[in-house]
Design a protein around this motif. Structure first.
Motif, PDB file in Angstrom:
ATOM      1  N   VAL A 163       0.846  -1.193   0.000  1.00 11.82           N
ATOM      2  CA  VAL A 163       0.000   0.000   0.000  1.00 11.82           C
ATOM      3  C   VAL A 163       0.879   1.240   0.000  1.00 11.82           C
ATOM      4  CG1 VAL A 163      -1.848  -1.187   1.242  1.00 11.82           C
ATOM      5  CG2 VAL A 163      -0.171   0.159   2.528  1.00 11.82           C
ATOM      6  N   GLN A 164       0.303   2.350  -0.444  1.00  8.85           N
ATOM      7  CA  GLN A 164       0.986   3.641  -0.405  1.00  8.85           C
ATOM      8  C   GLN A 164       0.117   4.623   0.361  1.00  8.85           C
ATOM      9  OE1 GLN A 164       1.719   5.607  -4.185  1.00  8.85           O
ATOM     10  NE2 GLN A 164       3.434   6.774  -3.343  1.00  8.85           N
ATOM     11  N   LYS A 165       0.724   5.325   1.314  1.00 11.37           N
ATOM     12  CA  LYS A 165      -0.022   6.318   2.079  1.00 11.37           C
ATOM     13  C   LYS A 165      -0.406   7.480   1.164  1.00 11.37           C
ATOM     14  CE  LYS A 165       0.009   8.685   6.534  1.00 11.37           C
ATOM     15  NZ  LYS A 165       0.744   8.827   7.817  1.00 11.37           N
ATOM     16  N   LYS A 166      -1.625   7.909   1.271  1.00 12.86           N
ATOM     17  CA  LYS A 166      -2.132   8.935   0.366  1.00 12.86           C
ATOM     18  C   LYS A 166      -1.383  10.256   0.523  1.00 12.86           C
ATOM     19  CE  LYS A 166      -6.842   7.292  -0.389  1.00 12.86           C
ATOM     20  NZ  LYS A 166      -8.288   7.574  -0.238  1.00 12.86           N
ATOM     21  N   SER A 167      -1.171  10.913  -0.619  1.00 13.80           N
ATOM     22  CA  SER A 167      -0.611  12.258  -0.647  1.00 13.80           C
ATOM     23  C   SER A 167      -1.099  12.925  -1.925  1.00 13.80           C
ATOM     24  CB  SER A 167       0.920  12.225  -0.622  1.00 13.80           C
ATOM     25  OG  SER A 167       1.440  11.889  -1.894  1.00 13.80           O
ATOM     26  N   GLU A 168      -0.835  14.209  -2.040  1.00 13.90           N
ATOM     27  CA  GLU A 168      -1.293  14.943  -3.226  1.00 13.90           C
ATOM     28  C   GLU A 168      -0.576  14.498  -4.485  1.00 13.90           C
ATOM     29  OE1 GLU A 168      -0.806  19.055  -2.416  1.00 13.90           O
ATOM     30  OE2 GLU A 168      -2.354  19.134  -0.853  1.00 13.90           O
ATOM     31  N   LYS A 169       0.620  13.949  -4.342  1.00 12.67           N
ATOM     32  CA  LYS A 169       1.434  13.606  -5.506  1.00 12.67           C
ATOM     33  C   LYS A 169       1.352  12.134  -5.908  1.00 12.67           C
ATOM     34  CE  LYS A 169       4.801  17.281  -4.592  1.00 12.67           C
ATOM     35  NZ  LYS A 169       6.234  17.608  -4.367  1.00 12.67           N
ATOM     36  N   THR A 170       0.664  11.305  -5.125  1.00 16.06           N
ATOM     37  CA  THR A 170       0.650   9.878  -5.444  1.00 16.06           C
ATOM     38  C   THR A 170      -0.144   9.603  -6.717  1.00 16.06           C
ATOM     39  OG1 THR A 170      -1.239   9.581  -3.963  1.00 16.06           O
ATOM     40  CG2 THR A 170       0.933   9.077  -3.081  1.00 16.06           C
ATOM     41  N   ILE A 171       0.333   8.634  -7.450  1.00  2.00           N
ATOM     42  CA  ILE A 171      -0.354   8.185  -8.664  1.00  2.00           C
ATOM     43  C   ILE A 171      -1.265   7.027  -8.300  1.00  2.00           C
ATOM     44  CG2 ILE A 171      -0.055   7.171 -10.957  1.00  2.00           C
ATOM     45  CD1 ILE A 171       2.685   8.518 -11.086  1.00  2.00           C
ATOM     46  N   VAL A 172      -2.541   7.149  -8.613  1.00  2.50           N
ATOM     47  CA  VAL A 172      -3.492   6.083  -8.313  1.00  2.50           C
ATOM     48  C   VAL A 172      -3.612   5.185  -9.547  1.00  2.50           C
ATOM     49  CG1 VAL A 172      -5.864   5.520  -7.685  1.00  2.50           C
ATOM     50  CG2 VAL A 172      -4.766   7.589  -6.756  1.00  2.50           C
ATOM     51  N   PRO A 173      -3.261   3.922  -9.428  1.00  8.13           N
ATOM     52  CA  PRO A 173      -3.333   3.022 -10.580  1.00  8.13           C
ATOM     53  C   PRO A 173      -4.776   2.777 -10.997  1.00  8.13           C
ATOM     54  CG  PRO A 173      -2.883   1.770  -8.598  1.00  8.13           C
ATOM     55  CD  PRO A 173      -2.810   3.217  -8.208  1.00  8.13           C
ATOM     56  N   ARG A 174      -4.963   2.440 -12.259  1.00 15.19           N
ATOM     57  CA  ARG A 174      -6.314   2.129 -12.739  1.00 15.19           C
ATOM     58  C   ARG A 174      -6.862   0.886 -12.080  1.00 15.19           C
ATOM     59  NH1 ARG A 174      -4.747   1.831 -18.916  1.00 15.19           N
ATOM     60  NH2 ARG A 174      -2.943   0.882 -17.839  1.00 15.19           N
ATOM     61  N   HIS A 175      -5.974  -0.030 -11.747  1.00  8.55           N
ATOM     62  CA  HIS A 175      -6.386  -1.262 -11.060  1.00  8.55           C
ATOM     63  C   HIS A 175      -5.210  -1.755 -10.223  1.00  8.55           C
ATOM     64  CE1 HIS A 175      -4.002  -3.744 -13.876  1.00  8.55           C
ATOM     65  NE2 HIS A 175      -4.401  -2.877 -14.795  1.00  8.55           N
ATOM     66  N   ALA A 176      -5.533  -2.386  -9.121  1.00  7.12           N
ATOM     67  CA  ALA A 176      -4.480  -2.934  -8.260  1.00  7.12           C
ATOM     68  C   ALA A 176      -3.872  -4.169  -8.923  1.00  7.12           C
ATOM     69  CB  ALA A 176      -5.052  -3.293  -6.901  1.00  7.12           C
ATOM     70  N   LEU A 177      -2.667  -4.489  -8.519  1.00  6.76           N
ATOM     71  CA  LEU A 177      -1.969  -5.674  -9.021  1.00  6.76           C
ATOM     72  C   LEU A 177      -2.382  -6.865  -8.157  1.00  6.76           C
ATOM     73  CD1 LEU A 177       0.216  -7.046 -10.789  1.00  6.76           C
ATOM     74  CD2 LEU A 177       1.904  -6.260  -9.109  1.00  6.76           C
ATOM     75  N   LEU A 178      -3.172  -7.756  -8.719  1.00  6.37           N
ATOM     76  CA  LEU A 178      -3.661  -8.936  -8.007  1.00  6.37           C
ATOM     77  C   LEU A 178      -3.162 -10.176  -8.730  1.00  6.37           C
ATOM     78  CD1 LEU A 178      -7.378  -7.797  -7.501  1.00  6.37           C
ATOM     79  CD2 LEU A 178      -5.469  -7.482  -5.910  1.00  6.37           C
ATOM     80  N   ALA A 179      -2.461 -11.049  -8.002  1.00  8.02           N
ATOM     81  CA  ALA A 179      -1.918 -12.237  -8.668  1.00  8.02           C
ATOM     82  C   ALA A 179      -1.589 -13.309  -7.634  1.00  8.02           C
ATOM     83  CB  ALA A 179      -0.655 -11.884  -9.455  1.00  8.02           C
ATOM     84  N   GLU A 180      -1.565 -14.549  -8.099  1.00  2.40           N
ATOM     85  CA  GLU A 180      -1.077 -15.664  -7.299  1.00  2.40           C
ATOM     86  C   GLU A 180       0.290 -16.046  -7.849  1.00  2.40           C
ATOM     87  OE1 GLU A 180      -2.138 -20.350  -6.357  1.00  2.40           O
ATOM     88  OE2 GLU A 180      -3.767 -18.960  -6.841  1.00  2.40           O
ATOM     89  N   LEU A 181       1.298 -15.912  -7.027  1.00  6.49           N
ATOM     90  CA  LEU A 181       2.664 -16.170  -7.487  1.00  6.49           C
ATOM     91  C   LEU A 181       2.881 -17.662  -7.728  1.00  6.49           C
ATOM     92  CD1 LEU A 181       4.641 -13.823  -5.055  1.00  6.49           C
ATOM     93  CD2 LEU A 181       3.971 -13.354  -7.416  1.00  6.49           C
ATOM     94  N   PRO A 182       3.613 -17.989  -8.784  1.00  4.15           N
ATOM     95  CA  PRO A 182       3.941 -19.399  -9.026  1.00  4.15           C
ATOM     96  C   PRO A 182       4.993 -19.875  -8.030  1.00  4.15           C
ATOM     97  CG  PRO A 182       5.107 -18.017 -10.591  1.00  4.15           C
ATOM     98  CD  PRO A 182       4.211 -17.099  -9.803  1.00  4.15           C
ATOM     99  N   SER A 183       5.194 -21.167  -7.956  1.00  2.00           N
ATOM    100  CA  SER A 183       6.226 -21.716  -7.089  1.00  2.00           C
ATOM    101  C   SER A 183       7.565 -21.079  -7.415  1.00  2.00           C
ATOM    102  CB  SER A 183       6.315 -23.235  -7.268  1.00  2.00           C
ATOM    103  OG  SER A 183       7.453 -23.741  -6.606  1.00  2.00           O
ATOM    104  N   PHE A 184       8.326 -20.722  -6.386  1.00  2.06           N
ATOM    105  CA  PHE A 184       9.623 -20.096  -6.603  1.00  2.06           C
ATOM    106  C   PHE A 184      10.625 -21.069  -7.224  1.00  2.06           C
ATOM    107  CE2 PHE A 184       8.187 -17.244  -2.988  1.00  2.06           C
ATOM    108  CZ  PHE A 184       7.947 -16.159  -3.813  1.00  2.06           C
ATOM    109  N   ASP A 185      10.290 -22.345  -7.243  1.00  6.83           N
ATOM    110  CA  ASP A 185      11.152 -23.342  -7.888  1.00  6.83           C
ATOM    111  C   ASP A 185      10.965 -23.366  -9.402  1.00  6.83           C
ATOM    112  OD1 ASP A 185      12.206 -24.142  -5.458  1.00  6.83           O
ATOM    113  OD2 ASP A 185      10.639 -25.634  -5.124  1.00  6.83           O
ATOM    114  N   LYS A 186       9.842 -22.859  -9.877  1.00  2.00           N
ATOM    115  CA  LYS A 186       9.545 -22.842 -11.310  1.00  2.00           C
ATOM    116  C   LYS A 186      10.074 -21.540 -11.902  1.00  2.00           C
ATOM    117  CE  LYS A 186       5.467 -25.795 -10.794  1.00  2.00           C
ATOM    118  NZ  LYS A 186       4.000 -25.928 -10.997  1.00  2.00           N
ATOM    119  N   LYS A 187      11.321 -21.580 -12.327  1.00  2.00           N
ATOM    120  CA  LYS A 187      12.023 -20.362 -12.720  1.00  2.00           C
ATOM    121  C   LYS A 187      11.389 -19.653 -13.916  1.00  2.00           C
ATOM    122  CE  LYS A 187      16.481 -21.780 -10.803  1.00  2.00           C
ATOM    123  NZ  LYS A 187      17.924 -22.005 -11.067  1.00  2.00           N
TER     124      LYS A 187
END
Length: 326
Positions: free
Chosen positions: A282-306
């Protein structure tokens, strides 16, 4: 004196800790901290009051020639060994792959930073997460951490010293302290109820009835501890937004922050579904922050699967570039 390999350093630390554990009736975790203190203070010539064999073991280590990542990984291995036999259920450590991915995310959000950055860990534990971030950041970072458990804090202190990091460490409950604001908060949150209702009552995320959740209160404390525009990266339980107090948490985050990302760690990392965790950025709100059109939502793959992980990181890099101009 030649620089020790990972295996050589691990053997020395492990043997020294086992010897101290046996002779002084302390736990293996406490013995690890004692070994680290002896090495850092270069007292190998003064430990003959313990025994000559310990002196022989530790005299193989030249603290000045130790490499940061080797030290961190060796002590991580020793701590994991010690935690297998620990009776305290709250003794835990952020896994290496998770700490490395956290440092990657922190480097993304600080990529345009040029001045020194203050980073805070509200539950520093053994210091593995915090020192991983310091080791992999190109920036000058001023770090501090809080830990209520004395044994874990001793290991964190030793870890910082042997890795030559200046970290301000405090043996305190971070929820009871007014903290100076900084640019970054990074915490692997403890999970469960917080028993000190009087302290919890000073937070917006206090419970209407019963105890508040410690992970909710630490999220709020972290956000309080940021300058406007600062970032907080938390390791949170996957059920964070499904609990009975989730509605108030979501409202608090919406009012005070922009939720940038929620990245679920691979399910294969956890023996039971309810123990699964995610990164919440998260980013604390300020006048200069850029609000993304959508949040980054994902399920990370196994760290063994390079290959799969490399592809996921390409997608994450693209999101940071397109949504946050980073």
């Amino acid at each position: 004196m030649a620089t020790l390999t990972f295996d050589e350093l691990y053997r020395c630390i492990d043997e020294g800790a086992m010897r101290i554990e046996k002779q002084t009736d302390v736990t293996y975790l406490e013995a690890i901290a004692k070994v680290g203190e002896i090495i850092f203070q270069d007292r190998t010539g003064q430990v003959d009051e313990i025994d000559e064999e310990l002196l022989r073991i530790l005299s193989q280590i030249d603290s000045e020639s130790l490499e940061r990542e080797t030290v961190r990984k060796v002590f991580q291995m020793c701590v994991l060994k010690g935690m297998k036999g620990a009776v305290q259920p709250h003794h835990s450590m952020t896994p290496d792959a998770v700490s490395l991915f956290a440092s990657y995310l922190i480097n993304k959000v600080t990529s345009k930073q040029t001045s020194p950055v203050r980073v805070l860990d509200l539950a520093v534990g053994t210091g593995n997460l915090l020192t991983t971030i310091l080791n992999h950041s190109p920036l000058n970072m001023e770090a501090s951490g809080f830990e209520a458990d004395e044994t874990l804090l001793q290991i964190a202190y030793m870890n910082a010293n042997l890795q030559k990091h200046q970290i301000d460490l405090f043996h305190q409950d971070s929820l009871q302290v007014a903290l100076a604001p900084g640019e970054l908060v990074v915490t692997d949150l403890p999970i469960g109820y917080y028993p000190k209702d009087e302290v919890a009552s000073t937070y917006d995320l206090k419970a209407e009835e019963g105890h508040a959740y410690i992970h909710h209160l630490m999220i709020e404390q972290g956000i309080r501890s940021l300058h406007p525009g600062g970032y907080a990266l938390y390791l949170v339980p996957n059920f964070l937004f499904e609990s009975d107090q989730a509605e108030s948490l979501h409202a608090y985050l919406k009012e005070h922050t922009t939720i940038l990302a929620l990245l679920q760690l691979p399910k294969t990392m956890f023996n039971e579904k309810q123990h699964g965790k995610s990164f919440l950025l998260v980013q604390k709100k300020s006048e200069k922050t850029i609000v993304p059109r959508h949040a980054l939502l994902a399920e990370l793959p196994s760290f063994d699967k390079k290959e799969a992980l490399a592809d996921m990181m390409k997608q994450i890099n693209k999101w940071f570039e397109e949504e946050l101009k980073l």
